[in-house]
Design an enzyme around this catalytic site. Structure first.
Site, PDB file in Angstrom:
ATOM      1  N   HIS A 137      44.667 -20.724  57.519  1.00  0.00           N
ATOM      2  CA  HIS A 137      45.653 -20.394  56.486  1.00  0.00           C
ATOM      3  C   HIS A 137      46.823 -21.372  56.376  1.00  0.00           C
ATOM      4  O   HIS A 137      47.985 -20.968  56.243  1.00  0.00           O
ATOM      5  CB  HIS A 137      46.211 -18.979  56.743  1.00  0.00           C
ATOM      6  CG  HIS A 137      46.515 -18.208  55.488  1.00  0.00           C
ATOM      7  ND1 HIS A 137      47.671 -18.402  54.754  1.00  0.00           N
ATOM      8  CD2 HIS A 137      45.837 -17.245  54.839  1.00  0.00           C
ATOM      9  CE1 HIS A 137      47.674 -17.568  53.733  1.00  0.00           C
ATOM     10  NE2 HIS A 137      46.564 -16.865  53.753  1.00  0.00           N
ATOM     11  N   HIS A 161      38.366 -18.553  53.217  1.00  0.00           N
ATOM     12  CA  HIS A 161      39.822 -18.528  52.949  1.00  0.00           C
ATOM     13  C   HIS A 161      40.533 -19.525  53.868  1.00  0.00           C
ATOM     14  O   HIS A 161      41.693 -19.336  54.193  1.00  0.00           O
ATOM     15  CB  HIS A 161      40.335 -17.106  53.156  1.00  0.00           C
ATOM     16  CG  HIS A 161      41.723 -16.846  52.622  1.00  0.00           C
ATOM     17  ND1 HIS A 161      42.170 -17.328  51.417  1.00  0.00           N
ATOM     18  CD2 HIS A 161      42.766 -16.149  53.137  1.00  0.00           C
ATOM     19  CE1 HIS A 161      43.426 -16.924  51.220  1.00  0.00           C
ATOM     20  NE2 HIS A 161      43.820 -16.225  52.253  1.00  0.00           N
ATOM     21  N   ASP A 219      41.966 -10.171  51.506  1.00  0.00           N
ATOM     22  CA  ASP A 219      42.221 -11.479  52.124  1.00  0.00           C
ATOM     23  C   ASP A 219      42.690 -11.358  53.571  1.00  0.00           C
ATOM     24  O   ASP A 219      43.240 -10.334  53.990  1.00  0.00           O
ATOM     25  CB  ASP A 219      43.311 -12.224  51.333  1.00  0.00           C
ATOM     26  CG  ASP A 219      42.813 -12.727  49.980  1.00  0.00           C
ATOM     27  OD1 ASP A 219      41.674 -12.400  49.591  1.00  0.00           O
ATOM     28  OD2 ASP A 219      43.587 -13.441  49.312  1.00  0.00           O
ATOM     29  N   HIS A 232      45.312  -7.015  51.104  1.00  0.00           N
ATOM     30  CA  HIS A 232      45.116  -7.665  52.410  1.00  0.00           C
ATOM     31  C   HIS A 232      44.653  -6.646  53.448  1.00  0.00           C
ATOM     32  O   HIS A 232      45.358  -5.678  53.718  1.00  0.00           O
ATOM     33  CB  HIS A 232      46.426  -8.326  52.868  1.00  0.00           C
ATOM     34  CG  HIS A 232      46.803  -9.508  52.013  1.00  0.00           C
ATOM     35  ND1 HIS A 232      47.352  -9.351  50.767  1.00  0.00           N
ATOM     36  CD2 HIS A 232      46.669 -10.843  52.231  1.00  0.00           C
ATOM     37  CE1 HIS A 232      47.548 -10.559  50.243  1.00  0.00           C
ATOM     38  NE2 HIS A 232      47.154 -11.479  51.108  1.00  0.00           N
TER      39      HIS A 232
END
Ligand code: ZN
Length: 247
Positions: free
Chosen positions: A110, A106, A55, A206
């Site tokens: 964010h 994603h 991610d 990540h």
């Protein structure tokens, strides 16, 4: 979290959630395994399979090394990219796809979508899918909500854009843990526990950082290398699209 998030979540809860107390709504929206708000992909009853997912990239400092590592182990992974980072590094996005990995949306930058106005949620998702599709020439099918936060407005926006939400069932704080061994150790415990229950593992690591496009990710990459070596002989590494038929 607290009163503010509860209000934000309640504002988006429809008929199905009307009978729940605020605490129940927070649980349903933030708990990765919850299916309360509709279909989301986690992991099917296939204990022989693992999905490595990464991610918050692409990260120009670390994603290229991760691609080398995955190639060395002949593993295909899933990358949930931030639109803003992808926009800044389109060649890297193309390299990820050219190496056979799956990419997903994603969000653009964010935000916590449990606290984001409906119009902005739609904009975040649409802008990101359009950006990724322009870069790669391929449609985007999968979406991981930042922080795992879901509510009906998020799922509705995802559905309207043809996106399937993807959550996870194996994560640790890899972004703040300096020891790769500890990251890998904690994930291994979770993966093995899931297998004992007859479940595949949808593993989050990540390669990027939503606050820093070049975030230091050596421990996360080393942990991925440890997991790859540990499970390569006994498990099958898949991308999350392999599991959509199990929904
Ligand atoms: Zn994230």
């Amino acid at each position: 979290m607290g009163a503010l998030s509860s209000l934000g979540l309640l504002a988006g809860v429809g008929v199905a959630g009307a009978g729940l107390a605020a605490g129940g709504c927070v649980y349903a929206a933030l708990w990765p395994g919850s299916r309360f708000f509709g279909a989301a992909l986690v992991a099917p009853p296939r204990p022989g399979e693992l999905a490595l997912t990464f991610d918050d990239g692409p990260n120009p400092a670390w994603t290229p090394r991760l691609l080398e590592l995955l190639a060395a182990h002949d593993i295909r992974a899933t990358f949930f990219l931030l639109g803003s980072h992808a926009h800044a590094a389109p060649d890297l996005v193309r390299r990820i796809v050219a190496a056979g990995h799956l990419i997903g949306n994603h969000s653009w930058d964010h935000p916590n979508l449990a606290l984001t106005p409906r119009a902005r949620i739609h904009q975040e998702l649409r802008h990101t899918s359009e950006c990724l599709e322009q870069i790669t020439g391929r449609p985007v099918r999968y979406f991981r909500p930042p922080f795992g936060a879901r509510r009906p407005a998020v799922l509705q926006a995802a559905r309207e854009l043809g996106l399937l939400p993807v959550l996870w069932n194996a994560m640790t704080s890899d972004w703040s843990e300096p020891s790769a061994r500890r990251i890998a150790g904690r994930l291994t415990e979770k993966i093995d526990r899931l297998a004992r229950r007859g479940r595949a593992a949808n593993i989050v690591l990540h390669d990027g950082g939503h606050l820093d496009r070049g975030a230091y990710r050596a421990p996360s990459l080393s942990a991925a290398a440890i997991l790859a070596a540990h499970y390569q002989a006994t498990r099958r590494f898949v991308t999350v699209d392999a599991w959509e038929s199990n929904l």
